[in-house]
Design an enzyme around this catalytic site. Structure first.
Site, mmCIF file in Angstrom:
data_model
loop_
_atom_site.group_PDB
_atom_site.id
_atom_site.type_symbol
_atom_site.label_atom_id
_atom_site.label_comp_id
_atom_site.label_asym_id
_atom_site.label_seq_id
_atom_site.Cartn_x
_atom_site.Cartn_y
_atom_site.Cartn_z
ATOM 1 N N ASN A 9 0.826 -1.211 0.000
ATOM 2 C CA ASN A 9 0.000 0.000 0.000
ATOM 3 C C ASN A 9 0.861 1.263 0.000
ATOM 4 O O ASN A 9 0.556 2.239 -0.685
ATOM 5 C CB ASN A 9 -0.925 -0.004 1.217
ATOM 6 N N HIS A 18 -0.920 -7.259 5.758
ATOM 7 C CA HIS A 18 -2.078 -7.327 6.656
ATOM 8 C C HIS A 18 -1.708 -7.937 8.001
ATOM 9 O O HIS A 18 -2.527 -8.555 8.660
ATOM 10 C CB HIS A 18 -3.241 -8.089 6.014
ATOM 11 N N TYR A 51 0.617 -9.047 -2.727
ATOM 12 C CA TYR A 51 1.078 -7.773 -2.184
ATOM 13 C C TYR A 51 2.587 -7.610 -2.310
ATOM 14 O O TYR A 51 3.082 -6.510 -2.572
ATOM 15 C CB TYR A 51 0.648 -7.644 -0.718
#
Length: 818
Positions: free
Chosen positions: A222, A280, A289
Site C-alpha cells: 500500500n 495485513h 502484495y
C-alpha cells in the site's frame, strides 16, 4: 482490498532514457538539490517517461507477439468504447458499474478509462491517434474528458466523505486517474487537471498515512502504490515537494525509516530476512502484495532515475535481494505458488499464471535499473521461467511494455536460461516451506498464532477454511495447469491435499465489507533446513471451531516427502480424514489416467470409489506414487479410500467481490482423491504416507518393497524418519525424549546427516518457546569444523550440541562436526 495486478508496466530504463524527451539532462547542485529552472526542465521528460511506462513506447507492430498484445488491448478497449454511455441522462459510464457514485463502481470506471486512454496513446489500435483522422482522434479525447468530468461530479471529488472500501478512494481510483491524466495531459484543460489532482491530494496526500484512518501508517504494498500516485500527482502539478514526498515515502523519511520498504522487518508487513513477506500483519503474501510492492517500488525507481528526485537510498539492496531470496523460490516455471497468494486464489482473472507473470514482469522492470550483477541473474531466471511454461505462455499474458522487456531477454543469446531452482526453503516468518527438485516442487501452507490460516473478506475466498492447515501443493513440470485450471472453483474444499479435517459442513467465510484473517492458537509451525537440500517441518493442528487436534510432520528428502500424523483426536463424533491427494485431472475427456493400487489397475469411470484396508502403495499415472508404510502406532484397518468424481462449480461460489467477483458459469473438472479414514472417535490415531512425485508405478512398488526410509517414531513425543542411503536422520520433538539414540532436551526440529567427511546438524525451535535446546548425538565427535555463533558443542563420545534458540524466530541453527 483488491490488487491492481493487471495491465501494462514500464519498459527498460535504457529504453526510457533513450526515448525522446526523456533524454533531457537535469543539473543537480553539489548539495543534491536542483536549480529551479532545471526542475522545470525535468517535469516533461519524466511525464513522457511515465507515459512510456504505460504504453511501452515504440515497438514493431508486425512482430506476431506484439501484434497479439496489441489486438488484446484493442479488443478490450473497443468493447468498452462501444458500451460507454454518452447520454446526458446517464447515471453511470457502463451499465454493470451503476451507479457511478458507488466507490467500487467509480474505482473500476477509472480503470476502464485508463485502458481507453492507453489504447488512444498506443499506435495501431482502433482508438489510437495514428489510426484516426484529426477529427476522430479529437472525438475520442473529448469523450474521455467528458467521462472524467462525469465521474468527478458524480462519484470522486473532494467534497465526498469516504464510504465503503477505503482502497478504492486512496489507491485504486487515484492510481488509474493519475495514469489517465499522464496519458491525456497535453489535451486536458488546466481546470480539469487541477480538479483531479486536488481530489487525489485529498484522499492520497502522501504515502505515509491511511487517510481514512490517520493513526495508521501505510506499510508494504500500500505504501509503494501510494508513493507512485503521489509522484505522478507531483509531476502533473509540477510541484517538487510532492515528488520528493513520494520518493521519501519509499524510505519512510517522515518516521525515520520505521516503515521503509528498504528494510527487513521483524513483525508486521514487509520483507523479512529469511525471505518471508507478510501483509495485513499476518498473511503470507509474497505472490500478490509482495509482487505489487516490487512492481510499484521498481517503477518509481525507474521513473525518477537520473532526475533531481532519484531514489538514492543505499538500502535498496533489500529490494534487490528479495528477488532471489523471496520471489525465486516460490515461482515455478513462471507460476506463482498459490500458498503465497492469500485470498487471491479465489480470483478467476488472477490465477497462478497471471500473478506469476506479474511478478516476472516486475522483476524484469527492476532489472532495468539494478546493478548488472543482479540484473543478469534475474534475466537468466526469467528466461528459464518463460521458456518452460508452455501451458500458459508468458508472452500471451502481458501487455506491450512487459512484452518488450521479455523479448529483449529472449533474443539476447548472451543470457542463459537458468534451470529450475532446487533446494529446501523454510520461511519461518510466514509459516511456509518449499521443497524443490529438478522435476517438481512441493509447498507446505502452515499457520500459527503468528501467521493466519486464511484471509477472507470483501466477498473473496469464501471456502478457504483449510488452506493453512498443512495443505500440500505439488507442482509437476509436466502438469503446470494443476492449480490454474479452475482448481479453486471446482475442488472439494473439504478435501485439500495434506490436511486432516473433520467432515462437518462449513458456512461461507464472512463476505461482508473489509477483510479478516483467522489465526489459530498453536505455536508450532515451521521447521529446519539442512545443507539447503533437506528439510523437516511440523505443525500442531488446533482446528478452527472443532475439537480436532493433531501433530503433523513432513520430512523432505531427495526424491520423496514423508508425511506423518500422530495424536489425532476429536470428541465431536464426526468422521476425521487425512487427505493424501486430490488431483485435478482437468476437463472431461475420453481417457482416464490410470490409478494402480498394489499392482492392480483400478476402474477409470466417474463416480467409482473403493476402500483398501491394507494398501501398501498406489500410483497415479502422470503424477507419481504414494506409499503407505507400517509405522509405530499404526492401527490395522486404517482405510485408504479412493474416489473418481467429476465436479461442477463456479468462481462466483467462492468470490462475490465488487471488482474481483467470479463468473456464475458452471465449470467441470475431474478429480482423483485419496484419503485415510480415522473414524468418528479417533483417540491418539496416526497416519504415515510417502509422496514420490514423478515416480513410475514400478519404481513406486520397488520403493515400497525396499523401504529406503524407515519411520522410527510417530507419537506424542516425536515424529522421526531415517534415510539410510543418504545418512539422514530427521525428527521433530514435541517434548523432551530420545529417538534412535538421539536425545533432545525439549521441543525442537533436528536433522543430522552423516558421511565420510563428518556430520552436519541442523536445529530449530519452530514453536519459539525455548531459550536453549540441548541435543545429544549418538556418535562421537572430536572436532567442530563450523558452527553458528548460537551453537556450542561439547565434543566426546556422547557429544552435546547446545543451541541458543531464544529470539531466533524459528530459524535454523547449523553446525558441522567430525
Amino acid at each position: 482490498m483488491p490488487l491492481p495486478l493487471s495491465g501494462p508496466t514500464g519498459p527498460s530504463r535504457r529504453a526510457l532514457l533513450a526515448a525522446g524527451a526523456a533524454s533531457a539532462v537535469v543539473s543537480v547542485t553539489a548539495g543534491g538539490t536542483a536549480r529551479a529552472a532545471d526542475r522545470d526542465d525535468a517535469y516533461d521528460p519524466l511525464l513522457a517517461r511515465a507515459a512510456t511506462q504505460l504504453t511501452g513506447g515504440a515497438f514493431d507492430a508486425e512482430d506476431p507477439d506484439f501484434a497479439t498484445a496489441l489486438r488484446t488491448l484493442d479488443t478490450q478497449a473497443a468493447t468498452w468504447w462501444r458500451q460507454l454511455d454518452r447520454t446526458a441522462s446517464r447515471t453511470a459510464l457502463w451499465p454493470d458499474l451503476s451507479p457511478a457514485s458507488d466507490p467500487a463502481h467509480f474505482g473500476q470506471s477509472y480503470t476502464r478509462l485508463r485502458t481507453l486512454a492507453t489504447a488512444w496513446a498506443t499506435p495501431g489500435t482502433s482508438l489510437s491517434d495514428s489510426a484516426r483522422t484529426e477529427v476522430a482522434s479529437a472525438e475520442v479525447v473529448d469523450v474521455l474528458l467528458d467521462a472524467l468530468r462525469f465521474l468527478h461530479s458524480t462519484g470522486y471529488h473532494p467534497g465526498r466523505p469516504q464510504s465503503g472500501n477505503w482502497w478504492f478512494w486512496e489507491v485504486g481510483a487515484p492510481r488509474a486517474l493519475m495514469d489517465t491524466c499522464v496519458l491525456l495531459r497535453e489535451r486536458m484543460p488546466a481546470a480539469d487537471l487541477a480538479a483531479y489532482t486536488a481530489t487525489v491530494a485529498k484522499f492520497c496526500p502522501d504515502p505515509d498515512r491511511r487517510t481514512h484512518t490517520p493513526s495508521l501508517s501505510e506499510t508494504g504494498a500500500n505504501r509503494a502504490d501510494k508513493a507512485v500516485i503521489v509522484a505522478l500527482r507531483g509531476l502533473l502539478t509540477r510541484d517538487p515537494a510532492t515528488v520528493a514526498l513520494a520518493r521519501d515515502g519509499l524510505s519512510d523519511v517522515r518516521d525515520n525509516g520505521r516503515n521503509s520498504l528498504f528494510k527487513y522487518v521483524t513483525s508486521g508487513d514487509g520483507f523479512y530476512e529469511d525471505g518471508s513477506f507478510v501483509q495485513h500483519g499476518s498473511v503470507a503474501y509474497t505472490g500478490t502484495y509482495g509482487s505489487v510492492l516490487l512492481g510499484s517500488a521498481g517503477q518509481l525507481i525507474a521513473l525518477l532515475a537520473d532526475s533531481p528526485w532519484a531514489v538514492t537510498d543505499p538500502k535498496t539492496s533489500v529490494l534487490y535481494d528479495a528477488v532471489d531470496r523471496t520471489f525465486a523460490p516460490v515461482i515455478f516455471d513462471g507460476l506463482m505458488m498459490d500458498a503465497l497468494r492469500g485470498r487471491a486464489i479465489s480470483r478467476e482473472k488472477a490465477r497462478d499464471h497471471n500473478d506469476g507473470a506479474a511478478a516476472l514482469s516486475h522483476i524484469l522492470h527492476l532489472a532495468s535499473g539494478a546493478p548488472d550483477t543482479y540484473a543478469r541473474r534475474w534475466r537468466a531466471l526469467a528466461k528459464g521461467w518463460i521458456r518452460r511454461n508452455r501451458n500458459t505462455p508468458y508472452l500471451g499474458l502481458v501487455g506491450i511494455p512487459a512484452l518488450a522487456r521479455a523479448k529483449a531477454v529472449l533474443d539476447d543469446s548472451s543470457i542463459p536460461a537458468t534451470s529450475r531452482l532446487t533446494g529446501h526453503f523454510t520461511f519461518a516468518d510466514m509459516d511456509r516451506v518449499v521443497h524443490r527438485r529438478p522435476g517438481w516442487a512441493l509447498t507446505l501452507s502452515l499457520s500459527s498464532k503468528r501467521i493466519a490460516a486464511y484471509e477472507a473478506g470483501n466477498g473473496e475466498n469464501l471456502h478457504g477454511w483449510y488452506t493453512g492447515d498443512g495443505m500440500t501443493y505439488l507442482y509437476d513440470g509436466d502438469d503446470l495447469g494443476q492449480f490454474g485450471d479452475h482448481f479453486w472453483a471446482t475442488v472439494d474444499p473439504y478435501r485439500l491435499p495434506g490436511t486432516t479435517v473433520d467432515t462437518r459442513a462449513r458456512a461461507d467465510i464472512g463476505s461482508g465489507p473489509g477483510t479478516g484473517t483467522y489465526r489459530p492458537k498453536n505455536a508450532v509451525a515451521g521447521g529446519a533446513t539442512l545443507d539447503g537440500h533437506y528439510g523437516a517441518a511440523a505443525m500442531e493442528l488446533l482446528a478452527d471451531g472443532s475439537s480436532l487436534r493433531a501433530h503433523k510432520a513432513w520430512f523432505c528428502l531427495d526424491n520423496a516427502v514423508v508425511a506423518l500424523g500422530a495424536g489425532i483426536s476429536a470428541s465431536d463424533g464426526r468422521t476425521v480424514e487425512t487427505v493424501v491427494e486430490n488431483r485435478n485431472l482437468h476437463a472431461p475427456g475420453p481417457a482416464a489416467r490410470t490409478l494402480t493400487v498394489d499392482g492392480h489397475g483400478q476402474p477409470g469411470h466417474q463416480g467409482w470409489t473403493a476402500r483398501f484396508d491394507a494398501a501398501r502403495w498406489a500410483h497415479l499415472e502422470g503424477t507419481g506414487g504414494y506409499v503407505f508404510p507400517a509405522h509405530p502406532g499404526r492401527a490395522d484397518g486404517l482405510g485408504l479410500h479412493a474416489l473418481r468424481e467429476e465436479r461442477t462449480g463456479s468462481w462466483r461460489e467462492i468470490n462475490t467481490g465488487a471488482d474481483t467477483g467470479g463468473s456464475a458459469t458452471p465449470v467441470r473438472r475431474r478429480y482423483l482423491t485419496l484419503w485415510l479414514d480415522h473414524g468418528t472417535s479417533p483417540d491418539a490415531a496416526s497416519y504415515a504416507y510417502v509422496l514420490l512425485p514423478g515416480a513410475s508405478a514400478s519404481s513406486t512398488a520397488s520403493w515400497a518393497q525396499a523401504r529406503p526410509v524407515r519411520i522410527v517414531a510417530n507419537d506424542a513425543t516425536a515424529q522421526a524418519v531415517e534415510a539410510r542411503r543418504s545418512g539422514l536422520f530427521a525428527a521433530h520433538f514435541w517434548r523432551s525424549g530420545t529417538v534412535a539414540g538421539l536425545t533432545a532436551s525439549g521441543p525442537c526440529t533436528v536433522l543430522v546427516r552423516r558421511g565420510r567427511e563428518g556430520a552436519s546438524v541442523a536445529v530449530s525451535d519452530p514453536g519459539r518457546t525455548g531459550v536453549t535446546v540441548r541435543v545429544e548425538l549418538p556418535f562421537p565427535v572430536r572436532e567442530v569444523r563450523r558452527a553458528d555463533d548460537t551453537v556450542v558443542v561439547a565434543v566426546g563420545r556422547r557429544p552435546v550440541v547446545t543451541v541458543r534458540v531464544g529470539g531466533s524466530r524459528g530459524r535454523t541453527h547449523g553446525v558441522e562436526v567430525v
